[in-house]
Design a protein around this motif. Sequence first.
Motif, PDB file in Angstrom:
ATOM      1  N   VAL A 170       0.796  -1.168   0.224  1.00 26.06           N
ATOM      2  CA  VAL A 170      -0.104   0.062   0.066  1.00 26.06           C
ATOM      3  C   VAL A 170       0.771   1.177   0.118  1.00 26.06           C
ATOM      4  O   VAL A 170       0.404   2.199  -0.758  1.00 26.06           O
ATOM      5  N   ARG A 171       2.033   1.164   0.765  1.00 22.90           N
ATOM      6  CA  ARG A 171       3.135   2.401   0.760  1.00 22.90           C
ATOM      7  C   ARG A 171       3.669   2.823  -0.681  1.00 22.90           C
ATOM      8  O   ARG A 171       3.673   3.705  -0.822  1.00 22.90           O
ATOM      9  N   VAL A 172       3.868   1.374  -1.169  1.00 25.95           N
ATOM     10  CA  VAL A 172       4.407   1.733  -2.643  1.00 25.95           C
ATOM     11  C   VAL A 172       3.368   2.281  -3.450  1.00 25.95           C
ATOM     12  O   VAL A 172       3.796   3.250  -4.397  1.00 25.95           O
ATOM     13  N   VAL A 173       2.053   1.865  -3.413  1.00 31.35           N
ATOM     14  CA  VAL A 173       0.996   2.489  -4.137  1.00 31.35           C
ATOM     15  C   VAL A 173       1.170   3.930  -3.952  1.00 31.35           C
ATOM     16  O   VAL A 173       0.900   4.929  -4.923  1.00 31.35           O
ATOM     17  N   GLY A 178       1.948   9.727  -5.762  1.00 31.98           N
ATOM     18  CA  GLY A 178       2.316  10.904  -5.642  1.00 31.98           C
ATOM     19  C   GLY A 178       1.844  11.481  -4.166  1.00 31.98           C
ATOM     20  O   GLY A 178       1.922  12.753  -3.985  1.00 31.98           O
ATOM     21  N   LEU A 179       1.424  10.658  -3.078  1.00 31.96           N
ATOM     22  CA  LEU A 179       1.074  11.120  -1.859  1.00 31.96           C
ATOM     23  C   LEU A 179       2.148  11.725  -1.349  1.00 31.96           C
ATOM     24  O   LEU A 179       3.149  11.245  -1.093  1.00 31.96           O
ATOM     25  N   ILE A 183       1.567  11.103   4.510  1.00 31.08           N
ATOM     26  CA  ILE A 183       0.679   9.875   4.340  1.00 31.08           C
ATOM     27  C   ILE A 183       1.145   8.623   3.848  1.00 31.08           C
ATOM     28  O   ILE A 183       1.086   7.495   4.620  1.00 31.08           O
ATOM     29  N   SER A 184       2.054   8.661   2.795  1.00 32.11           N
ATOM     30  CA  SER A 184       2.627   7.385   2.477  1.00 32.11           C
ATOM     31  C   SER A 184       3.589   6.689   3.368  1.00 32.11           C
ATOM     32  O   SER A 184       3.385   5.382   3.528  1.00 32.11           O
ATOM     33  N   GLU A 185       4.083   7.536   4.232  1.00 32.34           N
ATOM     34  CA  GLU A 185       4.950   6.968   5.418  1.00 32.34           C
ATOM     35  C   GLU A 185       4.291   6.840   6.659  1.00 32.34           C
ATOM     36  O   GLU A 185       5.114   6.569   7.769  1.00 32.34           O
TER      37      GLU A 185
END
Length: 309
Positions: A170-173, A178-179, A183-185
């Motif tokens: 999910v983090r890779v996505v 471009g989040l 949020i991504s981490e």
Amino acid sequence: MFDAKGFIEEAIGEIKSQVGRETAIIGLSGGVDSSVAAILVHRAIGKHLLAVFVNHGFMRKGEEEEIVQTFRGDLGMNLVAINAKKRFFKSLKGVTDPEAKRKVIGEMFIQVFEEEAKKDEAAFLVQGTIAPDWIESDGGIKSHHNVAGLPSGMVLKLVEPLRDLYKDEVRVVARELGLPPSISERMPFPGPGLAIRVLGEISDEKVDIVREANAILEEELKRADLKPWQALAAMPEGRSVGVKGDIRDYGYAIVVRAVESIDAMTATSMEMPWPTLKTIMKRITREIPGVTRVLYDLTDKPPATIEFE
Ligand code: XMP
């Protein structure tokens, strides 16, 4: 190797054909799962998605402002933010059992969310369910996770674009979409939020203390460039004797926990550098009135869980 680009394209295509020209609704928590789910659906159907952010009063410091800015401000999503703090606090009065707390919060969440959903007349409900959510829930380990969050009696069809993914995917996505790293981490954060990091009955004061302690912990981890899979600060029940200045104080204790994990099913406690731990301890006891003691939790999962209750 997981192909994020391919996944995104395929997911958007599937959502488009599933939802068509109808509308969808999502309960956005700001966590990476619901955020990624929301963005995929937003890319597929745009303004036909309504994101509902329910602030139950157990969010981390600055979380609501950040969510509104990112999703409504930066991404142009159709977002309503509801402050339901009073209702959640009231419904938790006298509730001490961890599972009962989760149940009360889950039910109240559904009630608040449902009120909003009824106004919207959406045909689809988007959920950020990922693989460990339903694997753990099906296995009956705990009555938690997104899976329980389906409004009762609502005839909504489910959209679960992340159902087969694990957190790291999910983090890779999220990165591929471009989040922002905020949020991504973002570390996993439980649906019931800080309410389950205050052990036993919650109070305004205790939730505020735990909120502040979590903020200090996250700031210091960032400063030290440490990225545990998850870190948290919780308040055990009872009080502890301490001295502040020259005065004997009878204050609260805060337990700090940081773990490494892949999918939350198992975890090992992180070997946090001593200087970082000392700084965290100093800041928490100096900056938060009422806290006289800080402990570090060494326990792996199993035998402990990641959260305290
Ligand atoms: P445990 O404590 O069960 O946590 O080892 C595993 C992961 O799940 C999160 N967690 C929850 N998430 N509702 C949620 O949405 C809950 O009630 C809940 N309890 C734990 C926890 O933060 C960890 O990432």
